[in-house]
Design a protein around this motif. Structure first.
Motif, mmCIF file in Angstrom:
data_model
loop_
_atom_site.group_PDB
_atom_site.id
_atom_site.type_symbol
_atom_site.label_atom_id
_atom_site.label_comp_id
_atom_site.label_asym_id
_atom_site.label_seq_id
_atom_site.Cartn_x
_atom_site.Cartn_y
_atom_site.Cartn_z
ATOM 1 N N VAL A 151 0.882 -1.181 0.085
ATOM 2 C CA VAL A 151 -0.310 0.001 0.052
ATOM 3 C C VAL A 151 0.850 1.192 -0.261
ATOM 4 O O VAL A 151 0.621 2.453 -0.627
ATOM 5 C CB VAL A 151 -1.252 -0.029 1.019
ATOM 6 N N GLN A 152 1.988 1.025 0.798
ATOM 7 C CA GLN A 152 2.848 2.517 0.763
ATOM 8 C C GLN A 152 3.463 2.645 -0.676
ATOM 9 O O GLN A 152 3.650 3.723 -1.317
ATOM 10 C CB GLN A 152 4.087 2.033 1.627
ATOM 11 N N GLU A 153 4.010 1.451 -1.435
ATOM 12 C CA GLU A 153 4.193 1.388 -3.018
ATOM 13 C C GLU A 153 3.301 2.111 -3.793
ATOM 14 O O GLU A 153 3.633 3.039 -4.470
ATOM 15 C CB GLU A 153 4.862 0.186 -3.409
ATOM 16 N N LEU A 154 1.947 1.758 -3.576
ATOM 17 C CA LEU A 154 1.112 2.224 -4.401
ATOM 18 C C LEU A 154 0.670 3.562 -4.225
ATOM 19 O O LEU A 154 0.528 4.505 -5.187
ATOM 20 C CB LEU A 154 -0.316 1.476 -4.304
ATOM 21 N N THR A 155 1.001 4.034 -2.994
ATOM 22 C CA THR A 155 0.596 5.264 -2.732
ATOM 23 C C THR A 155 1.835 6.453 -2.999
ATOM 24 O O THR A 155 1.660 7.591 -3.440
ATOM 25 C CB THR A 155 0.118 5.706 -1.078
ATOM 26 N N MET A 156 2.840 5.898 -2.892
ATOM 27 C CA MET A 156 4.301 6.398 -3.219
ATOM 28 C C MET A 156 4.186 6.896 -4.733
ATOM 29 O O MET A 156 3.938 6.214 -5.663
ATOM 30 C CB MET A 156 5.527 5.650 -3.121
ATOM 31 N N PRO A 157 4.228 8.151 -5.175
ATOM 32 C CA PRO A 157 4.165 8.670 -6.511
ATOM 33 C C PRO A 157 5.172 7.816 -7.505
ATOM 34 O O PRO A 157 4.718 7.588 -8.594
ATOM 35 C CB PRO A 157 4.709 10.032 -6.625
ATOM 36 N N ILE A 182 13.248 -12.237 9.034
ATOM 37 C CA ILE A 182 12.032 -11.557 9.657
ATOM 38 C C ILE A 182 11.111 -10.971 8.491
ATOM 39 O O ILE A 182 11.769 -9.985 7.867
ATOM 40 C CB ILE A 182 12.567 -10.562 10.688
ATOM 41 N N VAL A 183 9.971 -11.537 8.125
ATOM 42 C CA VAL A 183 9.309 -10.573 7.288
ATOM 43 C C VAL A 183 8.437 -9.778 8.220
ATOM 44 O O VAL A 183 7.552 -10.199 8.891
ATOM 45 C CB VAL A 183 8.455 -11.536 6.326
ATOM 46 N N LYS A 184 8.340 -8.309 7.310
ATOM 47 C CA LYS A 184 7.509 -7.330 8.395
ATOM 48 C C LYS A 184 6.742 -6.591 7.367
ATOM 49 O O LYS A 184 6.942 -6.568 6.229
ATOM 50 C CB LYS A 184 8.611 -6.468 9.218
ATOM 51 N N GLU A 185 5.532 -6.139 8.041
ATOM 52 C CA GLU A 185 4.693 -5.066 7.338
ATOM 53 C C GLU A 185 5.158 -3.634 7.619
ATOM 54 O O GLU A 185 6.230 -3.624 8.654
ATOM 55 C CB GLU A 185 3.230 -5.250 7.479
ATOM 56 N N VAL A 186 4.751 -2.765 7.344
ATOM 57 C CA VAL A 186 5.193 -1.253 7.580
ATOM 58 C C VAL A 186 4.017 -0.437 8.215
ATOM 59 O O VAL A 186 4.218 0.950 8.448
ATOM 60 C CB VAL A 186 5.994 -0.795 6.324
ATOM 61 N N GLY A 187 3.066 -1.029 8.594
ATOM 62 C CA GLY A 187 1.966 -0.236 9.208
ATOM 63 C C GLY A 187 0.659 -0.582 8.739
ATOM 64 O O GLY A 187 -0.610 0.096 8.985
ATOM 65 N N PHE A 188 0.264 -1.599 8.035
ATOM 66 C CA PHE A 188 -0.969 -2.099 7.226
ATOM 67 C C PHE A 188 -1.122 -3.466 7.881
ATOM 68 O O PHE A 188 -2.257 -3.979 7.653
ATOM 69 C CB PHE A 188 -0.872 -2.088 5.941
ATOM 70 N N GLY A 189 -0.385 -4.138 8.769
ATOM 71 C CA GLY A 189 -0.832 -5.382 9.357
ATOM 72 C C GLY A 189 -0.663 -6.543 8.495
ATOM 73 O O GLY A 189 -0.495 -6.363 7.190
ATOM 74 N N MET A 190 -0.467 -7.706 9.217
ATOM 75 C CA MET A 190 -0.536 -8.999 8.339
ATOM 76 C C MET A 190 -1.904 -10.025 8.700
ATOM 77 O O MET A 190 -2.090 -9.862 9.948
ATOM 78 C CB MET A 190 0.674 -9.665 8.829
ATOM 79 N N SER A 191 -2.416 -10.386 7.692
ATOM 80 C CA SER A 191 -3.345 -11.390 8.102
ATOM 81 C C SER A 191 -3.101 -12.956 8.451
ATOM 82 O O SER A 191 -1.718 -13.008 8.048
ATOM 83 C CB SER A 191 -4.195 -11.330 6.795
ATOM 84 N N ASP A 207 6.918 -9.942 11.739
ATOM 85 C CA ASP A 207 6.437 -8.705 12.451
ATOM 86 C C ASP A 207 5.363 -8.181 11.843
ATOM 87 O O ASP A 207 5.242 -7.746 10.702
ATOM 88 C CB ASP A 207 7.691 -7.779 12.320
ATOM 89 N N VAL A 208 3.941 -8.237 12.612
ATOM 90 C CA VAL A 208 2.862 -7.781 11.966
ATOM 91 C C VAL A 208 2.642 -6.561 11.569
ATOM 92 O O VAL A 208 1.945 -6.291 10.525
ATOM 93 C CB VAL A 208 1.642 -8.117 12.937
ATOM 94 N N GLY A 209 3.509 -5.679 11.728
ATOM 95 C CA GLY A 209 3.705 -4.151 11.376
ATOM 96 C C GLY A 209 2.248 -3.623 11.147
ATOM 97 O O GLY A 209 1.957 -2.963 10.314
ATOM 98 N N GLY A 210 1.497 -3.477 12.078
ATOM 99 C CA GLY A 210 0.063 -3.337 12.208
ATOM 100 C C GLY A 210 -0.399 -1.952 12.002
ATOM 101 O O GLY A 210 0.328 -0.798 12.058
#
Ligand code: FMN
Length: 349
Positions: A151-157, A182-191, A207-210
């Motif tokens: 989601v960060q990449e999509l939002t990043m111009p 360690i696979v992590k999210e950056v603030g969108f969480g992991m299902s 790391d759920v990075g929620g």
């Protein structure tokens, strides 16, 4: 836009878009125990992240490096905090240093300041095996974080638009890099589905990075002309995401991050199933506003408070805290019920 400029923009916008605290922890309560049969002096905070042992569950999560002298200074100060307090630390994405050797010092400083510390390297899921090995070697990392940030990449111009084969690349890295991944999210969480896929390719630490802390949709929207504001409220709150991951029911080690600011957030994260807790934006703000000694004081206070909470609950160590009964309410309860995740397992244990 250079990578270094983008790194600095992220720091600025992370500070100005602020640290919300909307990670779901208000919907989780401990059950008070009048006879906990514990003593504060007997409470220990040591934990294991996969095979890595550490004296504190806290780590400073990935933020920076790769933005010249300013990010070198931030990493140097955060590394001093980590050394003084015994917490772990991740560096920000090292792709900048893999593309431009001059940026290496802004990451290497972390190992120089803290030769014995627990340090995580960091790259995105676009990384090749060789890039992953180089990133680890650059800072003699104890583990490598691979971040997922669709989601960060999509939002990043100027961000990525193709997310095919990420899992395959992660699998290759797991099989060819000889430190834990360690696979992590950056603030969108992991299902729980994402956790299952990662486990299927051999990842055993996530790391759920929620959702609920630093918001990379808001940050990137600051950098766009036409904002994608529909992503600002997108994601799985951290408390919910820990349970999603935990409900997958495997031996995978869960780390919690995203909006964690207090000792109580940490205690709840561990009780929900996490072995460690990452904090990024909250520490960055204290560092920038008040200096690194203030971050040391904050971490020291959080350690003391966490021991008090564990004393009240009757938990002498993190393993006992992970078995403390919990009550869910509100949005977290509704989410878990709709996902058919059994909350009674937590409330009656
Ligand atoms: N996560 C990464 O995996 N790699 C990065 O390079 C990275 N850069 C970040 C830069 C800044 C300024 C901030 C605040 C966060 C960054 N993150 C990065 C995300 C954090 O590691 C963390 O997952 C996210 O901020 C949620 O935690 P928080 O709410 O405690 O900040």
């Amino acid at each position: 836009m250079t990578r270094a400029k983008r790194k600095w923009d992220h720091i600025q916008y992370a500070l100005t878009t602020g640290q919300t605290s909307n990670a779901g922890f208000d919907c989780v309560s401990f059950v008070h125990q009048s006879l906990p049969n514990t003593s504060l002096s007997k409470v220990h905070l040591g934990t294991k992240i996969g095979e890595l042992k550490t004296s504190s569950p806290i780590f400073i999560n990935a933020m920076t490096g790769g933005g010249g002298a300013k990010t070198l200074e931030i990493n140097s100060q955060l590394a001093r905090v980590a050394k003084e307090t015994g917490v772990g630390m991740a560096v920000g994405s090292q792709m900048a240093a893999l593309k431009d050797k001059e940026e290496r010092t802004s990451y290497e400083v972390v190992r120089e300041e803290n030769p014995e510390g627990l340090i995580f390297a960091n790259l995105g899921s676009e990384a090749t095996i060789n890039q992953a090995k180089d990133a680890v070697e650059m800072i003699q990392a104890d583990a490598l974080q691979i971040h997922l940030n669709v989601v960060q990449e999509l939002t990043m111009p100027e961000g990525d638009r193709d997310f095919s084969h990420a899992l395959k690349r992660i699998e290759k890295i797991v099989n060819h890099v000889d430190v834990p991944i360690i696979v992590k999210e950056v603030g969108f969480g992991m299902s729980r589905e994402a956790v299952a896929k990662l486990e299927g390719v051999g990842v055993n630490i996530i790391d759920v990075g929620g959702y609920g802390g630093t918001n990379f949709s808001k940050i990137e929207n600051e950098r766009r002309e036409r904002g994608l504001s529909f992503f600002d409220g997108w994601g799985i709150p951290t408390a919910t995401s820990i349970v999603e991951a935990h409900s997958h029911g495997s031996d995978i080690t869960i780390l919690a991050s995203g909006g964690i600011q207090t000792s109580m957030d940490i205690a709840k994260s561990i009780a929900l199933g996490a072995n460690g807790v990452g904090m990024a934006g909250y520490f960055l703000k204290i560092l920038v506003d008040s200096g690194y000694e203030a971050v040391i004081e904050e971490v020291t206070s959080i350690h003391e408070e966490l021991k008090m909470i564990m004393t009240a609950i009757g938990a002498c160590n993190l393993d006992e805290l992970q078995h403390a009964p919990l009550i869910f309410k509100g949005e977290v309860l509704e989410w878990l019920q709709q996902r058919q995740i059994d909350t009674h397992k937590y409330s009656t244990r």
